[in-house]
Motif scaffolding. Sequence first.
Motif, PDB file in Angstrom:
ATOM      1  N   SER A 154      30.314  43.507  27.906  1.00  0.00           N
ATOM      2  CA  SER A 154      29.606  42.257  27.676  1.00  0.00           C
ATOM      3  C   SER A 154      28.492  42.101  28.693  1.00  0.00           C
ATOM      4  N   PRO A 155      27.524  41.291  28.370  1.00  0.00           N
ATOM      5  CA  PRO A 155      26.405  41.126  29.301  1.00  0.00           C
ATOM      6  C   PRO A 155      26.621  40.035  30.344  1.00  0.00           C
ATOM      7  N   TYR A 156      27.766  39.393  30.322  1.00  0.00           N
ATOM      8  CA  TYR A 156      27.933  38.210  31.172  1.00  0.00           C
ATOM      9  C   TYR A 156      27.665  38.479  32.643  1.00  0.00           C
ATOM     10  N   VAL A 157      28.310  39.481  33.147  1.00  0.00           N
ATOM     11  CA  VAL A 157      28.178  39.743  34.577  1.00  0.00           C
ATOM     12  C   VAL A 157      26.733  40.080  34.930  1.00  0.00           C
ATOM     13  N   ASN A 158      26.197  41.019  34.190  1.00  0.00           N
ATOM     14  CA  ASN A 158      24.851  41.479  34.513  1.00  0.00           C
ATOM     15  C   ASN A 158      23.789  40.427  34.290  1.00  0.00           C
ATOM     16  N   PHE A 159      23.978  39.640  33.268  1.00  0.00           N
ATOM     17  CA  PHE A 159      22.988  38.603  32.992  1.00  0.00           C
ATOM     18  C   PHE A 159      22.799  37.718  34.208  1.00  0.00           C
ATOM     19  N   GLY A 160      23.901  37.244  34.740  1.00  0.00           N
ATOM     20  CA  GLY A 160      23.805  36.358  35.893  1.00  0.00           C
ATOM     21  C   GLY A 160      23.170  37.044  37.082  1.00  0.00           C
ATOM     22  N   HIS A 161      23.666  38.228  37.377  1.00  0.00           N
ATOM     23  CA  HIS A 161      23.178  38.923  38.560  1.00  0.00           C
ATOM     24  C   HIS A 161      21.715  39.299  38.447  1.00  0.00           C
ATOM     25  N   PHE A 162      21.339  39.856  37.324  1.00  0.00           N
ATOM     26  CA  PHE A 162      19.967  40.342  37.192  1.00  0.00           C
ATOM     27  C   PHE A 162      18.965  39.196  37.162  1.00  0.00           C
TER      28      PHE A 162
ATOM     29  N   ASP B 190      43.932  47.366  38.859  1.00  0.00           N
ATOM     30  CA  ASP B 190      43.743  46.572  37.652  1.00  0.00           C
ATOM     31  C   ASP B 190      42.457  45.777  37.737  1.00  0.00           C
ATOM     32  N   VAL B 191      42.255  45.191  38.902  1.00  0.00           N
ATOM     33  CA  VAL B 191      41.078  44.348  39.055  1.00  0.00           C
ATOM     34  C   VAL B 191      39.812  45.172  38.917  1.00  0.00           C
ATOM     35  N   VAL B 192      39.793  46.296  39.566  1.00  0.00           N
ATOM     36  CA  VAL B 192      38.595  47.131  39.490  1.00  0.00           C
ATOM     37  C   VAL B 192      38.375  47.629  38.067  1.00  0.00           C
ATOM     38  N   ALA B 193      39.445  48.068  37.448  1.00  0.00           N
ATOM     39  CA  ALA B 193      39.318  48.565  36.076  1.00  0.00           C
ATOM     40  C   ALA B 193      38.823  47.463  35.153  1.00  0.00           C
ATOM     41  N   ALA B 194      39.433  46.295  35.297  1.00  0.00           N
ATOM     42  CA  ALA B 194      39.035  45.196  34.426  1.00  0.00           C
ATOM     43  C   ALA B 194      37.583  44.815  34.673  1.00  0.00           C
ATOM     44  N   PHE B 195      37.189  44.849  35.908  1.00  0.00           N
ATOM     45  CA  PHE B 195      35.822  44.489  36.232  1.00  0.00           C
ATOM     46  C   PHE B 195      34.845  45.456  35.606  1.00  0.00           C
ATOM     47  N   GLN B 196      35.141  46.708  35.751  1.00  0.00           N
ATOM     48  CA  GLN B 196      34.287  47.733  35.164  1.00  0.00           C
ATOM     49  C   GLN B 196      34.180  47.531  33.660  1.00  0.00           C
ATOM     50  N   LEU B 197      35.307  47.308  33.040  1.00  0.00           N
ATOM     51  CA  LEU B 197      35.320  47.136  31.593  1.00  0.00           C
ATOM     52  C   LEU B 197      34.539  45.903  31.180  1.00  0.00           C
ATOM     53  N   PHE B 198      34.792  44.849  31.897  1.00  0.00           N
ATOM     54  CA  PHE B 198      34.144  43.600  31.548  1.00  0.00           C
ATOM     55  C   PHE B 198      32.629  43.735  31.635  1.00  0.00           C
ATOM     56  N   GLN B 199      32.200  44.435  32.640  1.00  0.00           N
ATOM     57  CA  GLN B 199      30.772  44.647  32.804  1.00  0.00           C
ATOM     58  C   GLN B 199      30.188  45.466  31.659  1.00  0.00           C
ATOM     59  N   ASP B 200      30.988  46.365  31.182  1.00  0.00           N
ATOM     60  CA  ASP B 200      30.484  47.262  30.156  1.00  0.00           C
ATOM     61  C   ASP B 200      30.580  46.696  28.757  1.00  0.00           C
TER      62      ASP B 200
ATOM     63  N   HIS C 105      30.092  32.377  37.776  1.00  0.00           N
ATOM     64  CA  HIS C 105      30.535  32.813  36.451  1.00  0.00           C
ATOM     65  C   HIS C 105      31.557  33.925  36.585  1.00  0.00           C
ATOM     66  N   LEU C 106      32.192  34.205  35.506  1.00  0.00           N
ATOM     67  CA  LEU C 106      33.121  35.318  35.490  1.00  0.00           C
ATOM     68  C   LEU C 106      32.446  36.572  35.989  1.00  0.00           C
ATOM     69  N   PRO C 107      33.124  37.373  36.704  1.00  0.00           N
ATOM     70  CA  PRO C 107      34.464  37.155  37.213  1.00  0.00           C
ATOM     71  C   PRO C 107      34.527  36.515  38.594  1.00  0.00           C
ATOM     72  N   HIS C 108      33.439  35.890  38.969  1.00  0.00           N
ATOM     73  CA  HIS C 108      33.518  35.180  40.237  1.00  0.00           C
ATOM     74  C   HIS C 108      34.543  34.060  40.141  1.00  0.00           C
TER      75      HIS C 108
END
Lengths: 491, 364
Positions: free
Chosen positions: A192-200, A180-190, A317-320
């Motif tokens: 919305s830009p939240y995850v990538n924005f922070g990392h990049f 579930d966690v992995v699936a949700a993470f993948q979805l969340f990344q795809d 930030h999410l999902p941290h």
Amino acid sequence: MALAIEDAMELNFSGNSTTTTTTTPEEDYTTCYYWNDWSPVIDWDAFPAAHDDFRGLIESIMENDEPHQIHEVFQDVSNSISTTSMMIDEEPEPEPGNEDLKGLRLVHLLMAAAEALTGANQSSELAQVILVRLKELVSPTNGTNMERLAAYFSQALQGLLEGSVGVQGKNYRDHHHQSDVVAAFQLFQDMSPYVNFGHFTANQAILEAVVEDKRVHIVDYDIMEGIQWASLMQALVTRKDSHPAPHLRITALTRNGNGRKSIRTVQETGRRLIDFAESIGQPFSFHQCRLDPDEAFGPSVLKLVKGEALVVNCMLHLPHISYRAPNSVASFLSGAKALNPKLVTLVEEEMGRTGEGGFVGRFMDSLHHYSAVYDSLEAGLPVQDRARVLVERVFLGPRIVGTVGRIYRGGGEEEGECSWGEWMGGAGFRPVGISYFNHCQAKLLLGVFNDGYRVELASNKLVLGWKSRGLLSASVWTPSYSNAELSTTSF
Amino acid sequence: MFHAKKPTMNSHDRPMCVQGDSGLVLTTDPKPRLRWTAELHERFVDAVTQLGGPDKATPKSIMRVMGVKGLTLYHLKSHLQKFRLGKQPHKEFNDHSVKDGERVSALDLQRNAASSSGFMVHSMNENLHITESLRRHMEAQREQLEVQKHLQLRIEAQGKYMQTILEKACETLSGENMASASYKGDGSQGIVEMEAMKDFGTPVNFPCLQDLHIYGEQIDMQQLTDRSSLDGFLPTNDSVCLGKKRPSLHGGSSKNPFIWLSDDFRLQELGNMAACLGSQEDSFKGEHLQIPPSTINSTGSDLDSLSDVYETKPILTGDAMGEKKFEASKLERPSPRRASLPVERVNPAIKGAALSQGRNLPYG
């Protein structure tokens, strides 16, 4: 020619452009403006009933299921608030007014519950009654954005009432199945830009800071699956020839109190990063720094190497997981200062002006924050979407619960009040400017998602927001003075 | 439609927008004055370049190289002279990487300015200003292209990494399931899940999984990709992924400038994995992404039988899908993806393409 293509694109998509919200952009701005202006605690004087009649008011809300009766009760307040945009509903079939009123009712109930829990007329019985009523109206998996959101907020309040939200927020990892966690993470990344924005953004800042270094050491507060470092490694490997790829070392922090699952995750992350680095030819080594629950983070727990450029990476930030005790973050950043790193990258969630308003004020601000997040996720997806529900269940919900808990415990002039960015400024760090490249990258990133995402450039940070609400800020820091005694030496 | 756009998106391609015929435009003045259109001028410049630059080229040779009917030496002489004059302060406009539109406008100005010798100096200053701002604009665009390139690479790298996470998750799941099945005897539950999955509708994965489960063997990619049931399978990944460097998985082929390939890819894999995990029936308008329901929490560990399958699943997104799939997915593009483009777009094509090719999975 570029123009020609743009026009063509416009043509092709013109039919699809405005289906995401039921309001015009102007209205959105207006509403957000109202919302921001709306004092966190409702102006009870505006109500027919006096403040003391609060209980009667709430009872009347709860007894009445008829929207128009409720409408009467909230006449004054409703008139001054544009209700059509904060709760955006995709279903046009029911009268829009109805849905909005329902959403508004939920907001008021939540606020009332928060008031009952901590306000002047504190009463846990009343709070309990309100929460029970709320529970009947909402569900975390069905209904509109507002309904699903309200479900988590009322769950959070319920937890406070029962005293069941512990000091450490629940680690969602331990509560959800790995898949579930992995699936949700993948979805969340795809979605919305939240995850990538922070990392990049952080990565780009790091790249720019270490452009001439041969050895780079990154200390990561919450490495999770290590996704942030994949793109950094790629960028390092493809650096210009005059600067061959440096040796990269990553130290991931874990605390022994966080559950064995998280420690195992970090170990796996390490293996994965090592494999990945090898596959692209990046010299790499991985370390895990396991701290005891009360052990302080600082130079003594790290193995430092002479001549390496030290970077401290703090993703909150999410999902941290950032709803761990604020002490943990403060301790980490303080320790970082003692390490005298070259750079500190910090990504955190933006919270609105909190000022006075106490718990209720910050509670409502948090409600506003997450409603913007929900709106932004919805903007790309249909309402009854299982993907979003999963992401909400795995990441957003627990985070909401943790945030509310933290707000509750925070009260007063503690770290909970100001952002970590502000804290950094006062803790001996000075801001580092965001480059044109970084800003441009962020805009490009957002460009693929919905129009509503905005990025704002402040002196040393980029703020990602939805419409007019800032949601995430990525900032870059460096120690404001370099202490020769603390410079990195081999241990 | 995006196919058509593709070639034009590469900034190194020859600009295509000016497609007029090559007929000359002559005015009705007593003196035959030739109208130097953008296209004509471009040919002129090409010829000059071919001949080694404005200093080396002669009107005669230019005329020969250009091969345009009706062009006389007279025309070429005067044009060449203006060109040589104009070349000094406006060097950058002779750079072929400049977008055609801008070059044309600048050169038009140059031509206009140079045509009236009395005002030459004044006009040249004007030109300089315009040149400056144009140059800055071009530089900004070049930089944006750089950023875009890098971003694309980074996202691809991330996608590649994400894939390893998904694979690992599948493996873990399989491990757990194996264990629980043998020791707890809960294997039956796994089978029940499979049965339930069989009942699920269209999503491609399920029939595959079903078969795989039944045969209980590691099915390699070839078999999987041959399967007709993969027909509805998210094609975006594949056709879009044409250029993606996934050495272990794809036979990647042509270049692809679009940046959200990796996302599609991962989503597709996720669809695989999620499907493996006995997700609920819900499918998004016939899309294929399945989300593990809460049932996973209770029974997830029991989906042992699916485990071997999942090893190969992430790899599934192979290269079997043909162009037609791409078309299909394109049509299913979800509407909520916005159409209006923000102001500072580097390459609208990328976004447009991304919109069409990417993220159309459950987001229908």
